[in-house]
Motif scaffolding. Structure first.
Motif, PDB file in Angstrom:
ATOM      1  N   LEU A   1      63.811  56.340  11.562  1.00  0.00           N
ATOM      2  CA  LEU A   1      62.925  55.177  11.567  1.00  0.00           C
ATOM      3  C   LEU A   1      61.996  55.315  12.771  1.00  0.00           C
ATOM      4  O   LEU A   1      62.450  55.508  13.899  1.00  0.00           O
ATOM      5  CB  LEU A   1      63.780  53.916  11.689  1.00  0.00           C
ATOM      6  N   LEU A   2      60.687  55.223  12.501  1.00  0.00           N
ATOM      7  CA  LEU A   2      59.703  55.318  13.582  1.00  0.00           C
ATOM      8  C   LEU A   2      59.125  53.928  13.819  1.00  0.00           C
ATOM      9  O   LEU A   2      58.510  53.345  12.909  1.00  0.00           O
ATOM     10  CB  LEU A   2      58.589  56.302  13.189  1.00  0.00           C
ATOM     11  N   LEU A   3      59.350  53.412  14.996  1.00  0.00           N
ATOM     12  CA  LEU A   3      58.938  52.039  15.294  1.00  0.00           C
ATOM     13  C   LEU A   3      57.823  52.040  16.333  1.00  0.00           C
ATOM     14  O   LEU A   3      57.998  52.566  17.435  1.00  0.00           O
ATOM     15  CB  LEU A   3      60.123  51.253  15.862  1.00  0.00           C
ATOM     16  N   ASP A   4      56.682  51.441  15.977  1.00  0.00           N
ATOM     17  CA  ASP A   4      55.554  51.399  16.903  1.00  0.00           C
ATOM     18  C   ASP A   4      55.436  50.001  17.506  1.00  0.00           C
ATOM     19  O   ASP A   4      55.013  49.066  16.824  1.00  0.00           O
ATOM     20  CB  ASP A   4      54.262  51.796  16.169  1.00  0.00           C
ATOM     21  N   GLU A   5      55.818  49.881  18.753  1.00  0.00           N
ATOM     22  CA  GLU A   5      55.721  48.627  19.516  1.00  0.00           C
ATOM     23  C   GLU A   5      56.323  47.417  18.798  1.00  0.00           C
ATOM     24  O   GLU A   5      55.616  46.411  18.600  1.00  0.00           O
ATOM     25  CB  GLU A   5      54.257  48.323  19.862  1.00  0.00           C
TER      26      GLU A   5
ATOM     27  N   GLN B   1      69.451  64.202  15.774  1.00  0.00           N
ATOM     28  CA  GLN B   1      70.146  63.380  14.790  1.00  0.00           C
ATOM     29  C   GLN B   1      71.002  62.330  15.513  1.00  0.00           C
ATOM     30  O   GLN B   1      71.757  62.668  16.419  1.00  0.00           O
ATOM     31  CB  GLN B   1      71.055  64.330  13.983  1.00  0.00           C
ATOM     32  N   GLY B   2      70.845  61.055  15.143  1.00  0.00           N
ATOM     33  CA  GLY B   2      71.692  59.992  15.701  1.00  0.00           C
ATOM     34  C   GLY B   2      71.182  59.380  16.994  1.00  0.00           C
ATOM     35  O   GLY B   2      71.726  58.369  17.454  1.00  0.00           O
ATOM     36  N   GLU B   3      70.145  59.968  17.583  1.00  0.00           N
ATOM     37  CA  GLU B   3      69.650  59.438  18.864  1.00  0.00           C
ATOM     38  C   GLU B   3      68.685  58.269  18.683  1.00  0.00           C
ATOM     39  O   GLU B   3      68.058  58.131  17.631  1.00  0.00           O
ATOM     40  CB  GLU B   3      68.832  60.518  19.583  1.00  0.00           C
ATOM     41  N   ILE B   4      68.553  57.476  19.768  1.00  0.00           N
ATOM     42  CA  ILE B   4      67.376  56.609  19.909  1.00  0.00           C
ATOM     43  C   ILE B   4      66.554  57.247  21.028  1.00  0.00           C
ATOM     44  O   ILE B   4      67.044  57.427  22.148  1.00  0.00           O
ATOM     45  CB  ILE B   4      67.741  55.172  20.338  1.00  0.00           C
ATOM     46  N   VAL B   5      65.337  57.641  20.706  1.00  0.00           N
ATOM     47  CA  VAL B   5      64.451  58.222  21.714  1.00  0.00           C
ATOM     48  C   VAL B   5      63.251  57.301  21.882  1.00  0.00           C
ATOM     49  O   VAL B   5      62.644  56.875  20.903  1.00  0.00           O
ATOM     50  CB  VAL B   5      64.013  59.651  21.306  1.00  0.00           C
ATOM     51  N   SER B   6      62.947  56.993  23.142  1.00  0.00           N
ATOM     52  CA  SER B   6      61.800  56.115  23.421  1.00  0.00           C
ATOM     53  C   SER B   6      60.640  56.905  23.985  1.00  0.00           C
ATOM     54  O   SER B   6      60.829  57.735  24.862  1.00  0.00           O
ATOM     55  CB  SER B   6      62.180  55.082  24.485  1.00  0.00           C
ATOM     56  N   LEU B   7      59.477  56.573  23.458  1.00  0.00           N
ATOM     57  CA  LEU B   7      58.242  57.145  23.988  1.00  0.00           C
ATOM     58  C   LEU B   7      57.546  55.979  24.667  1.00  0.00           C
ATOM     59  O   LEU B   7      57.172  55.012  24.000  1.00  0.00           O
ATOM     60  CB  LEU B   7      57.435  57.644  22.787  1.00  0.00           C
ATOM     61  N   ILE B   8      57.439  56.050  26.002  1.00  0.00           N
ATOM     62  CA  ILE B   8      56.830  54.922  26.695  1.00  0.00           C
ATOM     63  C   ILE B   8      55.501  55.341  27.318  1.00  0.00           C
ATOM     64  O   ILE B   8      55.257  56.526  27.557  1.00  0.00           O
ATOM     65  CB  ILE B   8      57.775  54.315  27.772  1.00  0.00           C
TER      66      ILE B   8
ATOM     67  N   GLY C   1      73.797  54.648  11.675  1.00  0.00           N
ATOM     68  CA  GLY C   1      73.548  56.058  11.344  1.00  0.00           C
ATOM     69  C   GLY C   1      72.101  56.490  11.248  1.00  0.00           C
ATOM     70  O   GLY C   1      71.830  57.656  10.939  1.00  0.00           O
ATOM     71  N   THR C   2      71.153  55.566  11.483  1.00  0.00           N
ATOM     72  CA  THR C   2      69.741  55.956  11.388  1.00  0.00           C
ATOM     73  C   THR C   2      69.246  56.439  12.756  1.00  0.00           C
ATOM     74  O   THR C   2      69.505  55.802  13.773  1.00  0.00           O
ATOM     75  CB  THR C   2      68.888  54.752  10.923  1.00  0.00           C
ATOM     76  N   THR C   3      68.558  57.565  12.761  1.00  0.00           N
ATOM     77  CA  THR C   3      67.941  58.097  13.977  1.00  0.00           C
ATOM     78  C   THR C   3      66.676  57.277  14.245  1.00  0.00           C
ATOM     79  O   THR C   3      66.007  56.852  13.298  1.00  0.00           O
ATOM     80  CB  THR C   3      67.608  59.593  13.747  1.00  0.00           C
ATOM     81  N   VAL C   4      66.364  57.030  15.527  1.00  0.00           N
ATOM     82  CA  VAL C   4      65.238  56.140  15.830  1.00  0.00           C
ATOM     83  C   VAL C   4      64.281  56.767  16.853  1.00  0.00           C
ATOM     84  O   VAL C   4      64.708  57.237  17.909  1.00  0.00           O
ATOM     85  CB  VAL C   4      65.746  54.782  16.397  1.00  0.00           C
ATOM     86  N   LEU C   5      62.993  56.753  16.509  1.00  0.00           N
ATOM     87  CA  LEU C   5      61.951  57.049  17.500  1.00  0.00           C
ATOM     88  C   LEU C   5      61.239  55.738  17.769  1.00  0.00           C
ATOM     89  O   LEU C   5      60.671  55.119  16.866  1.00  0.00           O
ATOM     90  CB  LEU C   5      60.963  58.104  16.976  1.00  0.00           C
ATOM     91  N   LEU C   6      61.297  55.315  19.028  1.00  0.00           N
ATOM     92  CA  LEU C   6      60.806  53.990  19.407  1.00  0.00           C
ATOM     93  C   LEU C   6      59.659  54.129  20.401  1.00  0.00           C
ATOM     94  O   LEU C   6      59.839  54.629  21.505  1.00  0.00           O
ATOM     95  CB  LEU C   6      61.985  53.235  20.056  1.00  0.00           C
ATOM     96  N   VAL C   7      58.483  53.694  19.979  1.00  0.00           N
ATOM     97  CA  VAL C   7      57.317  53.709  20.847  1.00  0.00           C
ATOM     98  C   VAL C   7      57.162  52.314  21.430  1.00  0.00           C
ATOM     99  O   VAL C   7      57.176  51.333  20.689  1.00  0.00           O
ATOM    100  CB  VAL C   7      56.074  54.102  20.015  1.00  0.00           C
TER     101      VAL C   7
ATOM    102  N   LYS D   1      63.003  47.417  28.212  1.00  0.00           N
ATOM    103  CA  LYS D   1      63.809  47.134  27.026  1.00  0.00           C
ATOM    104  C   LYS D   1      64.062  48.419  26.234  1.00  0.00           C
ATOM    105  O   LYS D   1      65.175  48.686  25.787  1.00  0.00           O
ATOM    106  CB  LYS D   1      63.062  46.143  26.116  1.00  0.00           C
ATOM    107  N   ALA D   2      62.988  49.189  26.058  1.00  0.00           N
ATOM    108  CA  ALA D   2      63.109  50.400  25.232  1.00  0.00           C
ATOM    109  C   ALA D   2      64.118  51.370  25.858  1.00  0.00           C
ATOM    110  O   ALA D   2      64.988  51.903  25.171  1.00  0.00           O
ATOM    111  CB  ALA D   2      61.749  51.065  25.074  1.00  0.00           C
TER     112      ALA D   2
END
Ligand code: ATP
Length: 236
Positions: free
Chosen positions: A158-162, A28-35, A186-192, A198-199
């Protein structure tokens, strides 16, 4: 606490094993990047989380519940929202109509209008272009619209793809700034992302995906300083 947890996920396209048992979590609350490089399985991961492609084995846990059997369209109502690769806004509709479609879980018309106003404040470029046909927006503006539309459902994650794909450096900077703002609100983010530098620069933690397997994980700052990652993904 993990808001999203992926456990030993395996996905096949025919006989090809695209995801070979991957596990990761987003608190909860994190930005996690999948690279990862082209073809590593990033989009496959996103699509299997959102139930757009079938999972062979393993599971996805969201907010403490296994969501493997829940139809994809119900996930938005549960607080998950995705911005797919390639943006995919409705090209023939206006900016306003695109945003309106993002509000399909909300019935209160007054609330919808307030939410659209809020998005237009966060993305002034969209505010200035409410009646413009989405297909005539620049690539960066379309990315903003896709994000704005996803935010209309007030997601918890929020799941963001590229999001940076095909954008000029100026727009990439702007998009990443917005992702940080969305996170701070306050939005948790999964960033691909393929743009690992940058990510990782805005993420709390990261995972490195290589040919369907997670080969490294850690704090984003540590990954940015890791020699093998610098060489393979950061062009240093
Ligand atoms: P990119 O950054 O290029 O989008 P990615 O990391 O998102 O790459 P995926 O699109 O998830 O990678 O692809 C993972 C693997 O699965 C690749 O080898 C790809 O060729 C394969 N693949 C993806 N979609 C399909 C499909 N519909 N049918 C068959 N194979 C597929």
């Amino acid at each position: 606490m993990a808001l999203l947890e992926v456990k030993d996920l395996q996905v096949y396209y025919g006989v090809i094993r695209a995801l070979k048992g991957i596990s990761f979590h987003v608190d909860q609350g994190e930005i996690v990047s999948l690279i990862g490089a082209n073809g590593a399985g990033k989009t496959t991961t996103m699509q299997s989380i959102m139930r757009l492609i079938p999972i062979k084995s393993g599971c996805v846990v969201y907010d403490g519940n296994e969501i493997n059997k829940i139809p994809g369209h119900k996930l938005v109502g549960m607080g998950m929202s995705q911005v797919p690769e390639g943006r995919r806004v409705f090209q023939e509709l206006t900016v306003y109509e695109n945003l309106l479609l993002g509000a399909y879980t909300q019935k209160d018309k007054k609330k919808i209008k307030e939410d659209i106003d809020e998005i237009c404040t966060r993305f002034p470029r969209l505010g200035e272009r409410k009646s413009q046909i989405a297909g005539t927006l620049s690539g960066g503006e379309q990315q903003m619209l896709a994000m704005g539309r996803a935010l209309m459902s007030k997601p918890r994650i929020l799941l963001l793809d590229e999001p940076s794909m095909g954008l000029s450096p100026l727009f990439v900077g702007e998009i990443f700034k917005i992702i940080e703002e969305v996170s701070k609100a306050g939005t948790t983010v999964l960033l691909v992302e393929q743009n690992a530098k940058k990510a990782l620069s805005i993420a709390d933690r990261g995972y490195v995906l290589e040919t369907g397997k997670i080969v490294k994980t850690g704090k984003a700052a540590d990954l940015l300083n890791d020699d093998s990652i610098k060489k393979a993904y950061l062009g240093e």
